[in-house]
Design a protein around this motif. Sequence first.
Motif, mmCIF file in Angstrom:
data_model
loop_
_atom_site.group_PDB
_atom_site.id
_atom_site.type_symbol
_atom_site.label_atom_id
_atom_site.label_comp_id
_atom_site.label_asym_id
_atom_site.label_seq_id
_atom_site.Cartn_x
_atom_site.Cartn_y
_atom_site.Cartn_z
ATOM 1 N N LEU A 188 0.841 -1.236 0.131
ATOM 2 C CA LEU A 188 0.130 -0.129 -0.004
ATOM 3 C C LEU A 188 0.918 1.213 -0.011
ATOM 4 O O LEU A 188 0.625 2.161 -0.817
ATOM 5 N N ALA A 189 1.962 1.116 0.987
ATOM 6 C CA ALA A 189 2.748 2.603 0.918
ATOM 7 C C ALA A 189 3.368 2.734 -0.345
ATOM 8 O O ALA A 189 3.334 3.716 -0.717
ATOM 9 N N PHE A 190 3.895 1.625 -0.997
ATOM 10 C CA PHE A 190 4.737 1.641 -2.526
ATOM 11 C C PHE A 190 3.823 1.825 -3.569
ATOM 12 O O PHE A 190 4.200 2.423 -4.616
ATOM 13 N N ALA A 191 2.481 1.894 -3.367
ATOM 14 C CA ALA A 191 1.486 2.095 -4.412
ATOM 15 C C ALA A 191 1.300 3.684 -4.667
ATOM 16 O O ALA A 191 0.921 3.910 -5.747
ATOM 17 N N MET A 192 1.913 4.332 -3.336
ATOM 18 C CA MET A 192 1.573 5.725 -3.509
ATOM 19 C C MET A 192 2.444 6.501 -4.571
ATOM 20 O O MET A 192 3.705 6.085 -4.924
ATOM 21 N N ILE B 251 -6.390 4.160 4.158
ATOM 22 C CA ILE B 251 -5.317 3.475 4.657
ATOM 23 C C ILE B 251 -4.515 3.656 6.070
ATOM 24 O O ILE B 251 -4.268 2.709 6.629
ATOM 25 N N LEU B 252 -4.652 4.796 6.358
ATOM 26 C CA LEU B 252 -4.111 5.127 7.824
ATOM 27 C C LEU B 252 -5.097 4.394 8.738
ATOM 28 O O LEU B 252 -4.535 3.955 9.761
ATOM 29 N N PHE C 187 4.246 5.249 10.088
ATOM 30 C CA PHE C 187 3.333 4.713 10.892
ATOM 31 C C PHE C 187 3.379 3.258 11.070
ATOM 32 O O PHE C 187 3.160 2.673 11.903
ATOM 33 N N ILE C 188 3.915 2.616 9.866
ATOM 34 C CA ILE C 188 4.064 1.353 9.866
ATOM 35 C C ILE C 188 5.050 0.887 10.993
ATOM 36 O O ILE C 188 4.874 0.038 11.692
#
Lengths: 198, 619
Positions: free
Chosen positions: B120-124, B162-163, B352-353
């Motif tokens: 998810l983080a890298f899809a940004m 997502i957060l 956050f992760i």
Amino acid sequence: MPRILILFAHPRLEKSRINKAMIRQVPTHRDITFRDLYELYPDFNVDIAAEQALLAAHDIVVLHHPFYWYSMPPLLKQYIDLVYAFGWAYGPGGTALKGKAQFHVISTGGAEVAYTPDGFHGHTLKEFMLPLKRTATLCGMSWLPPYVVHGTNRVSDAELEQAARHYHDVLLALTDGRLGLQTLTGLDRLDMITIPTT
Amino acid sequence: MASFLADAVVYLGAAVVCVPVAKRLGLGSVLGYLLAGIVIGPFLLGFIGEEGKDIMHFAEFGVVMMLFLVGLELEPALFWKMRKQVLGLGSSQLVPTALVLAALALLLGFTWQGAVAAGLAFAMSSTAIALQSLKEKGLMHTSAGQGSFAVLLFQDIAVIPILALLPLLATTNVIAADGGHWIDTLPGWQRTLAVLVAVGAVVALGRYVVVPLLRVVARTRLRELFVASSLLLVVGIALMMETVGLSPALGTFLAGVVLANSEYKHELESDLDPFKGLLLGLFFMAVGASINFDLIAGAPGTIIGITLLVMLVKMVLLLLIGRRSGFGFDQNVLFAVGLGQVGEFAFVLLAFIAQLAILDAHWTDTLMAITALSMTLTPLFMLVSEKLILPRFGTVQAEERPADEVEVRHKVIIAGFGHFGSTLGRLLRANGVEATILDNDSDQVDLLRKLGFKVYYGDATRHDLLEAAGAHEAELLVCAIAPEAAPALVETVHKHFPHLKLHVRSRNRMDAYELMDQGVLHIHRETLDTAIHMGVSVLQDLGMRHYTAHRAGQNFRRYDEAALKELAAKRGDKVDYITSVREKIAEQEELLRKDLHHDPSHSDHAWDSEEMRDAAKGR
């Protein structure tokens, strides 16, 4: 009784002896409307709707102007271009002028003999006026012979007044029916006509 | 204080040195800033150390401002039209990309929770890099530009769920009590309500509070107060959004859209633009400075390999989406390369992760390094695609698909919309020419907008306002501002927008001389035509034939224009001409003397039968 609309066009009336004299003699009459185009539209911005309404309310249209370059002064041409519009005066639905009559009142600087096959211009006035005639017939108007004043540069003051007076009489005779339109169509010129007294 | 100044010198100095060099080399400003950050970062010169991270948080505000400005250029109706594109393109990018990247992470030995989080983080993608580059190249209005924007906007919105989702992936229950917002303590429905209220507040404030407030501020005619209000507006909305747990960028974007129709659009744009530029620059420098070269040096193959693999995956997926959306080849390459990096939101999500201990510190640090590296590589990739790929393959299809126009800018700009400018504007509009209108009288602007004119508030002599009003794309500028200010406007236009045709109103012949000296071709003296019209009217009323008077006016006008040019030429001989009263009188005298020799009626003798009569008699 037929109603007459005179469309007068002269860009420099101040300097025209004959036309000043003739205009003075236009009768004040409820069936005669006189429009001084150069006075009304100095910026050439002709009021189309107003002029069409006037044309519709009259039976005989008189185009009174000097004969410039075998034609009319530019404002009168502009007037015809704008007011005799497609779909109003001609073309589909263009029947507003149908059945009316039209003739020109023309002053020329040259003498009458200049407008003959052997004269200075080499053609008759009738030949020169062919486009003007077609303009009227295209709109369904009957074409009456022109009222011509020749040789304006040379006529004497007395002749001038006489011509102007005759113009006055012709206009009145047309409105009161002494001059029937049918009797005129065969003639060459209106300025030579003898006006019946009754 | 001293350390603040020293820091400022370091950042500003690095930017001033690196960015022009990068631009000169054709690398674009983004890469310039990133390189500047690397140079002053801990691994090269070491001017800045760990505090770079804090600066990054501060500088992220540049992204917020950028979205506000993007919103300003999108009118609500257009935004509404884009909603399908945002949802369609956005979701088709985010979901598959996250899934494929998560699968890759599983292969690298991540837990499934860690893999989903990293995916998810890298899809940004990076809003800052993609939009800045697209804008710099003027590609925002192309289909690739619009598509990129739609995807980025969707990502912006997606960050919020997502957060909310990430804590569910946490294997150990470590949510820090102080980490959450007050809003997290509310039950779900109240949280939703708070979000809705906040969004509604932005729209309502934008429509009913901000514009009247700006009107009051504009009336004070203090420019810095207007700048302060603009900043207050953006910062205030960002704060409100953060409070309810929404993305500040999204909130300010919305506010921008609401204000896009207002008369202050261009003024806001030009006032905030420098701040946005500086903060974004700062942000890019912070990214550059935060790249952990020690970590990369430790395992260069792995990190560079993963970076390239991630970018390849993202770009391939983007190419597929772009193809399905019907982008032409070159547009598709732009779209894929522009969004192929991991963006700044990844920093937020990764932090956050790490906090949730979904991934260990080594991996989150590595992923952050990859993020920064991919952002640095993007401008380079763009350069490669622009210089090597597109010239070879893109040219054939380049013409086929017309650019999707979102924004229609007018060909004509009218500066000054008082009685004079508005009459002119009405004439143009009656003939189908819409113009962008600028005026600096806020009351007048207010009134005209009520009458349905698109008028913008601002000082038209400022080049940034002209730029915001689209002077680069416009064809012609009408200068109807106060004649005293006209020379300043002419100077600005000549300097910055030399392609613009200029029509300038001047008050009298003195103004006209000055404009002639500036090389203006179309000068219109406001007093000339009215005076002549009035004179013609007087002559007619005195009994002159109307057409004769009309011709006299026309001839006089031509004569006066010629006299103006003649006198201007004479005037040019005198050094240091002072427009003193005495000289004005002297000039009037000369004019009157010339007039005596000028008879306006003489030129019309073609219609004058007197001459012909004389000639005929002489025969």
